[in-house]
Structures are given as C-alpha cells and as structure tokens.
Scaffold this active site. Structure first.
Site, PDB file in Angstrom:
ATOM      1  N   TYR A 142       0.814  -1.218   0.000  1.00 35.62           N
ATOM      2  CA  TYR A 142       0.000   0.000   0.000  1.00 35.62           C
ATOM      3  C   TYR A 142       0.849   1.270   0.000  1.00 35.62           C
ATOM      4  O   TYR A 142       0.359   2.356  -0.282  1.00 35.62           O
ATOM      5  CB  TYR A 142      -0.954   0.028   1.206  1.00 35.62           C
ATOM      6  CG  TYR A 142      -2.025  -1.035   1.182  1.00 35.62           C
ATOM      7  CD1 TYR A 142      -2.363  -1.685   0.004  1.00 35.62           C
ATOM      8  CD2 TYR A 142      -2.704  -1.396   2.333  1.00 35.62           C
ATOM      9  CE1 TYR A 142      -3.343  -2.672  -0.022  1.00 35.62           C
ATOM     10  CE2 TYR A 142      -3.682  -2.382   2.320  1.00 35.62           C
ATOM     11  CZ  TYR A 142      -4.001  -3.015   1.142  1.00 35.62           C
ATOM     12  OH  TYR A 142      -4.965  -3.985   1.118  1.00 35.62           O
ATOM     13  N   LYS A 188       3.835 -15.304   1.711  1.00 36.68           N
ATOM     14  CA  LYS A 188       3.754 -15.990   0.418  1.00 36.68           C
ATOM     15  C   LYS A 188       5.190 -16.260  -0.020  1.00 36.68           C
ATOM     16  O   LYS A 188       5.621 -15.891  -1.119  1.00 36.68           O
ATOM     17  CB  LYS A 188       2.979 -15.078  -0.565  1.00 36.68           C
ATOM     18  CG  LYS A 188       2.565 -15.733  -1.843  1.00 36.68           C
ATOM     19  CD  LYS A 188       1.472 -16.775  -1.711  1.00 36.68           C
ATOM     20  CE  LYS A 188       1.209 -17.438  -3.040  1.00 36.68           C
ATOM     21  NZ  LYS A 188       0.392 -18.660  -2.942  1.00 36.68           N
ATOM     22  N   ASP A 220      -2.669 -18.095   1.063  1.00 35.58           N
ATOM     23  CA  ASP A 220      -3.846 -18.746   0.456  1.00 35.58           C
ATOM     24  C   ASP A 220      -4.359 -19.860   1.354  1.00 35.58           C
ATOM     25  O   ASP A 220      -5.564 -20.011   1.575  1.00 35.58           O
ATOM     26  CB  ASP A 220      -3.526 -19.243  -0.966  1.00 35.58           C
ATOM     27  CG  ASP A 220      -2.150 -19.884  -1.090  1.00 35.58           C
ATOM     28  OD1 ASP A 220      -1.330 -19.760  -0.148  1.00 35.58           O
ATOM     29  OD2 ASP A 220      -1.877 -20.522  -2.126  1.00 35.58           O
ATOM     30  N   ASP A 244      -5.007  -7.121   5.840  1.00 35.01           N
ATOM     31  CA  ASP A 244      -6.239  -6.401   5.519  1.00 35.01           C
ATOM     32  C   ASP A 244      -7.330  -7.422   5.194  1.00 35.01           C
ATOM     33  O   ASP A 244      -8.454  -7.382   5.726  1.00 35.01           O
ATOM     34  CB  ASP A 244      -5.946  -5.499   4.300  1.00 35.01           C
ATOM     35  CG  ASP A 244      -7.044  -4.493   4.045  1.00 35.01           C
ATOM     36  OD1 ASP A 244      -8.018  -4.458   4.816  1.00 35.01           O
ATOM     37  OD2 ASP A 244      -6.932  -3.741   3.056  1.00 35.01           O
ATOM     38  N   ASP A 248     -10.454  -9.003   7.931  1.00 34.48           N
ATOM     39  CA  ASP A 248     -11.883  -8.888   7.606  1.00 34.48           C
ATOM     40  C   ASP A 248     -12.536 -10.269   7.585  1.00 34.48           C
ATOM     41  O   ASP A 248     -13.658 -10.447   8.057  1.00 34.48           O
ATOM     42  CB  ASP A 248     -12.076  -8.223   6.237  1.00 34.48           C
ATOM     43  CG  ASP A 248     -12.274  -6.719   6.373  1.00 34.48           C
ATOM     44  OD1 ASP A 248     -11.927  -6.173   7.450  1.00 34.48           O
ATOM     45  OD2 ASP A 248     -12.766  -6.088   5.425  1.00 34.48           O
TER      46      ASP A 248
END
Ligand code: NAD
Length: 355
Positions: A142, A188, A220, A244, A248
């Site tokens: 980001y 990852k 994943d 993020d 959620d």
C-alpha cells in the site's frame, strides 16, 4: 493517583453515540481502580471538514500526540463522498495513522457463546474461537515505491525492510506471551522474495521468545484454514495487504460487526476503535451497538496503558451483559431477553464493572 489523558475523536454518524458509552464504562472502571482519566475531544472526519475545511485539522494531531491514547468512534458518510479524495474523511484517517506512526494493527476475533448463531459458520466450527490478527499497517504494497499507472499499465511494489518486520514481529510475540503463546506467521514465501525476507526475519525474532511456538503458513492456505478450523489460531502475524484481507475474514467468524474492536499501535501512542464504520443508516436513532467501542476501550487499557486488570473487568462485564440476554437491535434475533438502546447497553455494562 495515575491520571491518563485520553483523546476522544467521536467523528461522524454513530461515532458520538458509541464513544459516549465507552467513556461511561471507562469512568466506571476508573472509579474502582487506582487511576483516573481526563478527556480532550478532537475533530476528525466529515464533521472536521465542515467546521475547519480539513478532515484532519493540525490541532487534532497535536492533541493526540500530547495524550496517552486515542479512543476513536468512526468517520465518513455520503455527505462527504463527492469531495476530492484528499478532503474525504477516510483520507484524514489514513493520514492520522501515518502521522502517529502506528505500525501495528491488532484485530481480535472472539466468538461469544451466547451469539454463536450469529456466525455464518456452523457452531461446531466457531465455538471457542479467540484469535488475534497482528497486521503491519504502514508498509508493504500500500505504500511501496515505485507505483503508478499509464492508460494500459498499473503497478505497485511490495517492499519490507528488515527493521519494519522486526518491530511488528516483536509486537506479535509480546501479545502471544499474554495469550496462548502461539504465533502463526502468514506470508507468500513460495513466490515472493519480500515474503522470504519476512519469514527469515520472523524466525530470527522468535529466538528472543523461546516460550512462543512459531509456525508459518502461506496466505492462500491461511484464508482457507480460517474458515475450515479457526480454533487452530492464536496470534496471526502478517503484512499489510494480507492482514487487511485476513482480518476482515476473521471478523466475520463472529458474525457481528457491532462487537469487534481494534487497536493501531506504534512506539508512542495507540488508536483504539471499532472495526465498523459510521453507520449513517442508523445514526441518531439510539440503536447502534456500542460493544465494539467499549471493547476497544478495553484494548486501550490492555495494550496502551498496561492496566490489564481493568481491561479484564470490562471484558467480563461485556460477557455478563451478553450472557444475561441484553442485546441491541442488531443482535435482537439471537436469544435476546431484552432489547436495549445504545445508552442502556452502555449503562448495563458500566453497572457490571466489579468494584
Ligand atoms: P458501516 O460499518 O458503517 O455499516 C455497515 C452496516 O453495519 C450498516 O448497516 C450499519 O448500520 C451496520 N453497523 C455498523 N456498525 C454498527 C453498530 N455499532 N451497531 C449496529 N449496526 C452497525 O459500513 P459502511 O456502511 O460501508 O460505511 C459507512 C461510512 O463509514 C462510509 O462513509 C465509510 O467510508 C465509513 N467507514 C469508516 C470507517 C472508520 O471510521 N474507521 C470504517 C469503515 C467505513
């Protein structure tokens, strides 16, 4: 007697209603502890824009930096959606976090037994879930450079320095020491070099916390495991974009947005806020659920002010209110014995604070 200076940023929509209830509970807990609070209000969001022309007035930053912690309601609403991006309430919040240097976002996901049917997953899967996502907040893709776009190409860069990973890893291990002493680091590393650095660095930091069990998971797989068997997790440590998404996802295990708190902490100061927004659709009606904000005040005591006993008192009072069947409108269909208003719920929890 210790006196903590708390900055209150009530914000827009339901913000003022829910922050007032958290203050009620904080005052109740202070009245039976060896500390007291003083509060100073500061403006942010749409209400700040309306008064000052800026969603984040400079004064708000200085008030916050001069205090011990920030308790935050919520900001935003349709009224300000048409403003240029940098004038929108949401950009004020992003700037605020950056100015305060809050680099760690802590998002607990707890499933209360009384509300187990609020989850979209089976009760047998979510019963007893109590996990914490520790997300790096001011680095990663980001914020990474270079970034840009042309008419037919867009690019962002995921960058982490060793130092950024070290400080967030310490945060996660310290929190794990207060919990079940397990950290699962999510990355990852099978594809991304930045993730391999992340993994190597977390392994190094872990050596300073020999009591904590460290595991690693690809993002994943973590997304899948959160739904398959969420109880396996205690602390999930991860970078900005993965966190993020996963935080959620984890928040939905509990099924109710009105219950979930969060903290954003840095070296100097922390910001404590519910995960939900300003809920303009129900603002001013006295029906918002204040529990997420009250639980955020508890996180402020636990992680910001190191008043663990007082934080435990608030958490116990919240559980008691729920187990006695008190519900705000949003949870009325889940075994409510009595449906109460925002302010009644605040008073009930404040009254359950044990002296
Ligand atoms: P929202 O979280 O405000 O509301 C989503 C739904 O959940 C609504 O139906 C709302 O009534 C309900 N809800 C939320 N909190 C509740 C509570 N405490 N009790 C009962 N019901 C509750 O999300 P949204 O509608 O997408 O966004 C509204 C505004 O909030 C937007 O302007 C958005 O940008 C902003 N927002 C702010 C923050 C923040 O301040 N940190 C976070 C998310 C969204």
């Amino acid at each position: 007697m210790k006196k903590y200076k708390i900055t209150l940023i009530k914000g827009d929509g339901i913000g003022p209603e829910i922050v007032d209830e958290a203050v009620k509970v904080l005052d109740a807990v202070a009245s039976c502890s060896d500390f007291s609070f003083s509060y100073e209000e500061a403006l942010m969001g749409g209400c700040a824009y309306d008064i000052t022309g800026d969603p984040l007035p400079k004064e708000t930053i200085s008030i916050a930096l001069n205090s011990d912690a920030v308790l935050f309601g919520a900001i935003g609403g349709e009224k300000w959606d048409a403003l240029p991006r940098e004038m929108r309430p949401e950009s004020g919040l992003l700037r605020f976090r950056k100015e305060l240097g809050v680099y760690a976002n802590l998002r607990p996901a707890v499933v209360y037994d009384e509300l187990i049917n609020a989850s979209s997953l089976k009760a047998s899967v979510v019963k007893g879930v109590d996990l914490m996502v520790v997300r790096e907040l001011i680095g990663g893709i980001y914020f990474g450079e270079p970034k840009g776009r042309t008419a037919d190409k867009g690019w962002n860069t995921m960058v982490y320095t060793r130092d950024e990973i070290v400080r967030i890893a310490h945060q996660a291990f310290k929190i794990a020491m207060q919990r079940s002493k397990r950290v699962c680091s999510v990355d990852k590393a099978n594809v991304l070099d930045v993730s391999q650095l992340w993994r190597d660095t977390v392994i190094e930091v872990a050596k300073e916390y020999p009591e904590v069990e460290l595991s690693h998971m690809y993002v994943d797989n973590a997304a899948m495991q959160l739904i398959r068997d969420p109880r396996q997790f205690d602390v999930m440590l991860t970078g900005n974009i993965f966190g993020d998404i996963l935080s959620d996802e984890a928040s939905m295990l509990s099924g109710s947005i009105g219950l979930l708190p969060s903290a954003s902490v840095g070296a100097k100061i922390g910001v404590y806020e519910p995960i939900h927004g300003s809920a303009p659709d129900i603002a001013g009606q006295g029906i918002a659920n204040p529990i997420a904000t009250i639980a955020s005040a508890s996180m402020m005591l636990r992680y910001g002010l190191d008043e663990i006993e007082a934080a435990d008192k608030i958490d116990t009072a919240i559980k008691k209110a729920l187990s006695e069947g008190y519900r705000t409108q949003d949870l009325a269909q889940f075994d409510a014995k009595e449906v109460c208003s925002t302010s009644e719920m605040g008073s009930i929890i404040a009254n359950y604070i044990v002296r």
